[in-house]
Design a protein around this motif. Structure first.
Motif, PDB file in Angstrom:
ATOM      1  N   ARG A  16     -43.506 -17.014 -14.924  1.00 24.54           N
ATOM      2  CA  ARG A  16     -43.229 -16.148 -16.073  1.00 24.54           C
ATOM      3  C   ARG A  16     -42.005 -15.274 -15.817  1.00 24.54           C
ATOM      4  NH1 ARG A  16     -47.831 -12.004 -17.349  1.00 24.54           N
ATOM      5  NH2 ARG A  16     -46.596 -10.532 -16.117  1.00 24.54           N
ATOM      6  N   THR A  31     -46.880 -20.666 -21.598  1.00 26.38           N
ATOM      7  CA  THR A  31     -48.011 -20.676 -22.532  1.00 26.38           C
ATOM      8  C   THR A  31     -49.257 -21.242 -21.864  1.00 26.38           C
ATOM      9  OG1 THR A  31     -46.515 -20.955 -24.413  1.00 26.38           O
ATOM     10  CG2 THR A  31     -48.829 -21.536 -24.755  1.00 26.38           C
ATOM     11  N   LEU A  54     -46.401 -19.890 -27.957  1.00 30.67           N
ATOM     12  CA  LEU A  54     -46.640 -18.765 -27.054  1.00 30.67           C
ATOM     13  C   LEU A  54     -47.201 -17.577 -27.811  1.00 30.67           C
ATOM     14  CD1 LEU A  54     -46.419 -17.328 -24.326  1.00 30.67           C
ATOM     15  CD2 LEU A  54     -44.021 -16.821 -24.874  1.00 30.67           C
TER      16      LEU A  54
END
Length: 301
Positions: free
Chosen positions: A162, A202, A259
């Motif tokens: 991330r 996601t 997402l």
């Protein structure tokens, strides 16, 4: 009392095992107990309503709290199973008076010693079914320890992915990619790479939901801070003349929508569109969300 306390203890143990399963090994769901504990720690970490997460400790402290709740609940559950059967179904070491060591604290002591896989102590079960149950508790203790290690080993790579995506977006933003550079084969490849990284993020939010509660203090590695620029890139790609750029922009837009849907379904519950969800995500993590969605006022020229 046996018919009430013993089933209650068994239910507590099964409840924790179910929560453990849905938190660690069922990628489409998040355990109810762990979710409540992580969310509570996240909310408490806000400083008098301000969006402040002290030194990014909310996530790690939340995981520690979840593990503590699991361990304590399992230990108490097994203690409730043992307690009604003490002292008649247990043997005691020399020097211990069974009548004085048959209370709930003694049952919890037996449960903790067994759960920690330390072996049987000075109080041990003698009844046949209890002698089978004690090793099962030790096995659960081993599973809990192994699951803790697996959880940690899964969470931190997800956080790294991330933050890498956020840093990549920050690189593009700070490079001030203009319309001409974006409207090219290289621009299409750039958008494709961002869409792939967004898809991975996601999935990480779905499989490691606890990663949401980790705060990223550095704005360049904070995904909530960079998503506005990703939306801006998708908008600019829609206006490009290169067909591959328009296609890649559409894929990027879909990845952003997916997402946002995952964030809203699992954490935010706004019921709004993609941009409003991302704004709520940024607000929940203490990051600003500009009205023009361009981080730091970049115009992309």
């Amino acid at each position: 009392m046996t018919w009430i306390v013993t089933p209650l203890g068994a239910l507590l143990v099964l409840f924790v095992l179910r929560d453990l399963f849905h938190t660690l090994w069922h990628p489409t769901r998040h355990g109810g107990l762990s979710r409540l504990v992580m969310r509570a720690v996240w909310r408490v970490s806000a400083h008098r309503g301000a969006r402040w997460r002290p030194a990014g400790l909310a996530g790690p402290l939340g995981m520690i709290a979840v593990l503590a709740v699991w361990a304590v609940t399992v230990a108490v559950g097994w203690a409730l199973v043992y307690w009604p059967h003490m002292p008649d179904d247990f043997s005691y070491a020399t020097g211990l008076d069974p009548g004085e060591h048959a209370g709930p604290v003694d049952a919890l002591y037996v449960s903790l010693v067994t759960l920690a896989t330390l072996g049987l102590g000075d109080i041990a079960p003698t009844a046949g079914w209890l002698r089978v149950l004690a090793p099962l508790e030790a096995l659960v203790g081993f599973v809990l320890l192994s699951a803790t290690v697996a959880w940690i080993l899964g969470i931190y790579p997800a956080l790294a992915r991330r933050r890498t995506l956020a840093l990549r977006l920050s690189h593009v933003r700070r490079s001030r990619v203009g319309a001409g550079a974006l409207d090219s084969d290289g621009g299409a490849a750039l958008l494709d790479g961002l869409a792939a990284a967004l898809s991975t993020t996601t999935v990480d939010f779905m499989q490691y939901a606890e990663s949401y509660y980790f705060h990223d203090g550095d704005e360049n590695t904070a995904l909530p801070r960079q998503l506005g620029y990703a939306l801006d890139l998708a908008d600019r790609a829609d206006e490009a003349g290169h067909p591959d750029v328009r296609l890649s922009g559409a894929v990027l837009r879909t990845a952003l929508d997916d997402l946002a849907a995952a964030l809203d379904e699992r954490f935010l519950r706004t019921g709004e569109g993609t941009e409003r969800v991302f704004a709520a995500y940024a607000d929940d993590h203490g990051h600003p969300w500009g009205p023009d969605r361009r981080a730091d006022g970049d115009e992309g020229t």
